[in-house]
Scaffold this motif. Sequence first.
Motif, short mmCIF file in Angstrom:
data_model
loop_
_atom_site.label_atom_id
_atom_site.label_comp_id
_atom_site.label_asym_id
_atom_site.label_seq_id
_atom_site.Cartn_x
_atom_site.Cartn_y
_atom_site.Cartn_z
N THR A 74 0.86 -1.19 0.00
CA THR A 74 0.00 0.00 0.00
C THR A 74 0.90 1.24 0.00
O THR A 74 2.10 1.15 0.29
N ALA A 76 0.05 4.57 1.36
CA ALA A 76 -0.53 5.69 2.11
C ALA A 76 0.53 6.73 2.49
O ALA A 76 0.30 7.93 2.37
N CYS A 77 1.69 6.27 2.93
CA CYS A 77 2.73 7.20 3.36
C CYS A 77 3.24 8.02 2.17
O CYS A 77 3.34 9.24 2.26
N ASP A 94 4.34 1.27 2.04
CA ASP A 94 4.20 1.33 3.50
C ASP A 94 4.95 0.20 4.20
O ASP A 94 5.61 0.41 5.22
N ARG A 95 4.83 -1.03 3.65
CA ARG A 95 5.47 -2.17 4.29
C ARG A 95 6.98 -2.19 4.03
O ARG A 95 7.79 -2.52 4.89
N LEU A 97 8.74 0.41 3.66
CA LEU A 97 9.29 1.43 4.56
C LEU A 97 9.74 0.83 5.89
O LEU A 97 10.75 1.26 6.45
N ALA A 98 8.98 -0.14 6.36
CA ALA A 98 9.33 -0.78 7.63
C ALA A 98 10.71 -1.42 7.53
O ALA A 98 11.51 -1.35 8.48
N THR A 99 11.01 -2.04 6.39
CA THR A 99 12.33 -2.64 6.18
C THR A 99 13.41 -1.58 6.31
O THR A 99 14.42 -1.77 6.99
N TYR A 102 13.69 -0.23 9.91
CA TYR A 102 14.34 -1.22 10.76
C TYR A 102 15.85 -1.23 10.50
O TYR A 102 16.66 -1.13 11.43
N THR B 74 -3.96 4.60 8.58
CA THR B 74 -3.72 3.17 8.40
C THR B 74 -2.36 2.84 9.05
O THR B 74 -1.58 3.73 9.35
N ALA B 76 -0.09 0.07 8.10
CA ALA B 76 0.63 -0.99 7.38
C ALA B 76 2.12 -1.00 7.73
O ALA B 76 2.70 -2.07 7.94
N CYS B 77 2.72 0.16 7.82
CA CYS B 77 4.16 0.21 8.09
C CYS B 77 4.45 -0.29 9.51
O CYS B 77 5.34 -1.12 9.71
N ALA B 80 4.10 -4.00 9.76
CA ALA B 80 5.25 -4.67 9.12
C ALA B 80 6.49 -4.53 10.01
O ALA B 80 7.25 -5.49 10.17
N LEU B 81 6.66 -3.36 10.60
CA LEU B 81 7.81 -3.14 11.48
C LEU B 81 7.73 -4.07 12.70
O LEU B 81 8.74 -4.61 13.15
N ASP B 94 0.71 5.40 8.87
CA ASP B 94 1.33 5.53 7.56
C ASP B 94 1.38 6.99 7.09
O ASP B 94 2.38 7.45 6.57
#
Lengths: 313, 313
Positions: A74, A76-77, A94-95, A97-99, A102, B74, B76-77, B80-81, B94
Motif C-alpha cells: 500500500t 498511504a505514506c 508502506d510495508r 518502509l518498515a524494512t 528497521y 492506516t 501498514a508500516c 510490518a515493522l 502511515d
Amino acid sequence: MSFKWIALSGGVGGAKLALGLAHELDPGDLLVVANTGDDFDHLGLRICPDLDTLMYTLAGCSNSTQGWGLEGETWACMEALGRLGGETWFRLGDRDLATHLYRSDRLRHGATLSQVTHELSSVLGVRHHIVPMSEARVATVVITDEGELSFQDYFVARQCAPRVRGVRFEGAENAHMCETLRLALEDDALRGVIICPSNPFLSVEPILAIPGVREALATIKAPIVAVSPIVGGQAIKGPTAKMMRELGMDVSPLGVTEFLRTTIDRIVIDLADSSLLPSIRNLGIEATSAPTVMRSLDDKRSLARAVLEFSGA
Amino acid sequence: MSFKWIALSGGVGGAKLALGLAHELDPGDLLVVANTGDDFDHLGLRICPDLDTLMYTLAGCSNSTQGWGLEGETWACMEALGRLGGETWFRLGDRDLATHLYRSDRLRHGATLSQVTHELSSVLGVRHHIVPMSEARVATVVITDEGELSFQDYFVARQCAPRVRGVRFEGAENAHMCETLRLALEDDALRGVIICPSNPFLSVEPILAIPGVREALATIKAPIVAVSPIVGGQAIKGPTAKMMRELGMDVSPLGVTEFLRTTIDRIVIDLADSSLLPSIRNLGIEATSAPTVMRSLDDKRSLARAVLEFSGA
C-alpha cells in the motif's frame, strides 16, 4: 558454514536465478552475495535495492508484476508525503518502509549490514544466506555525457536517459569484502561461483571492484560461471543493452563474455543466441546455451539446474 | 506580522482551545506557540507530538477519538515493522509517518523547525500561525523515583507509572525562544497571552523555561490568562493530576494557580470549581469560571470567547 556455491547477484534478473538456485540447493550450500553499489540514503533511510529484491524474492513476497518492492503493498505514506511536497521520485511502499526504518535504525545502533540482512531475512522466512558484498558504503557513480550521476539519479530520477561513458565505484578501494564471502571463497568445499544474469557494469562490476574479490576468483579451483543478461541483442530488463551500446560494446552474449572474460571460466547464454557459441569458445571461455528467460518458477529452477550442471555439479 | 494574541499550548487539551481560538480570531491575530519539550528522535525521525497535534487539530484532520494522530489513519508500516521485530511502542501511522519523514528531511537539509512547521501547516490547510517554542532541542526529562526518564519513556513506554519528583528541561538554558514569539512579545499590538489548559509541568513549564520568556511575560502590559487543566480535582486527560499529587500539590485549580502565580494575571477555571474562586483571588490572581470541558466545536468556541472576554478583548 561451508558453502558449496556462491551466487553474485544484482536485483531483479539476478534474484530470479537466485530463487531457482535456492529451490535446488540446501540453505547450507548456497551463499547469495548482493551488489550494494546501488544503496543510498534517502529521506534519512538506508535503501538497499538489490539486497531487498533478493530478500523479498527468496521470501516469496516480492511484487513480481512491478519487478520491485512487496506484493500487496500500500502507498498511504508516499501519497501523504506527495501531498506535503516531499520527495516521492523513489517510491517506498508502506510495508517496504518498515524494512528501511528497521535497517536504518539497526545500522545507527552499530549493527553491520550483514547482521541486519540476516535479521530481516530470518523474520521474512528466507532460509538461504544473503549477504551484502561489503559492510562498507560503496557507491556506484555513472559517468555520463551530462557529468557524473549517482546511481539512483541516473536510474530512477533520470530513467537512464543520459549517455553513459563509464562507471566508477566510490569507496570501493577502501572497502573489505563481506567476511562470509571471504571465508566462502577460501573454503575448499566451494564447487562453483555463479554470476547471475545481472547488469555487468552496474551489478557485477561493483562486487568485483571490492579489493581481493578478483584475486580470490582468479585463485579458486572451482569454476566461475556467468549467465548472460543479454538475450537476442536485448536485455531482459533495465539499461544493460543501452549501456553496452553507449560504451561501444557488442550488445550480445559475446560482448558480455568479452567484458567478463578475465573473471569467468564459463558462460550460459540463451538458446536464441546459440549461433554465438563458437565465437565465445574462441575467447577461451566454455559456453553452453539454455532457456534463460525466467518467467515461471519452473523456468528459474530449470535454469538453475542447467547452470549447476554446466558447472560440473 | 502583528499578533494580538499568543496562545501557549501543549498537545490535546491545549489544541482544543487553540482550535476554538482559531475559529474566533483572524489568522493574522493569533500566534500559537507549541511546547517542543516532548520532541524526540525515534527510528531516525524527528517526532514533535504537540506541534503535530496542534497542526492536525487546526487542519481538521486529527483523530479525535484517539486523541492523537490523523483521522482515517492506516498502520501498514507499523504492522510490518512489528513483524520485523522493530520498535513499535510509539505508534506511527502511515500518513503521520510522511509528516515525520518530511520534517526530518527538511531539518537535515538545514531548515528550521519553524520553517518546516510553516510548510507543513500551509499544505495541511492551517491558516493560523503555529510555531515551536524554540528552534533548538529542549528535552523534558522526568525525574522519578526510578531515576531520570526521557519524556516519551515516562509517558508512552512507562505509561506515567513511576512516581514523579520533578522535571527538568535539558538544553533549555542555551535555547533561544522562537523569533516569531520574541517579536510578538515585544509588539505593542499584543492584547493578551493565553496559557491553554495543558499540563503545567510538562507542557507549559518547558515554554517558560526558555530564557527570556518569563522575563518578557513579566514585562508586557497585556494580561496573561491561564485556563485550568484541572476540573473537579481531575485532569481531563493525561498525567497532570497524578503528577501534582506526587509533587505534593493541591490537585485543583487552586494548585494550578499557585504553580503559575508568578507568571499569570488571571485564570479561567471550570464552573464545577467555582467555590475556589475566592481562594484563588486571595492569591492576587483574577479568576472567573466557565464551562472548560471541550467536547464539541461549540464548546471550544465558547471557551475561547470566554477567555478572550475575560482578557478584556
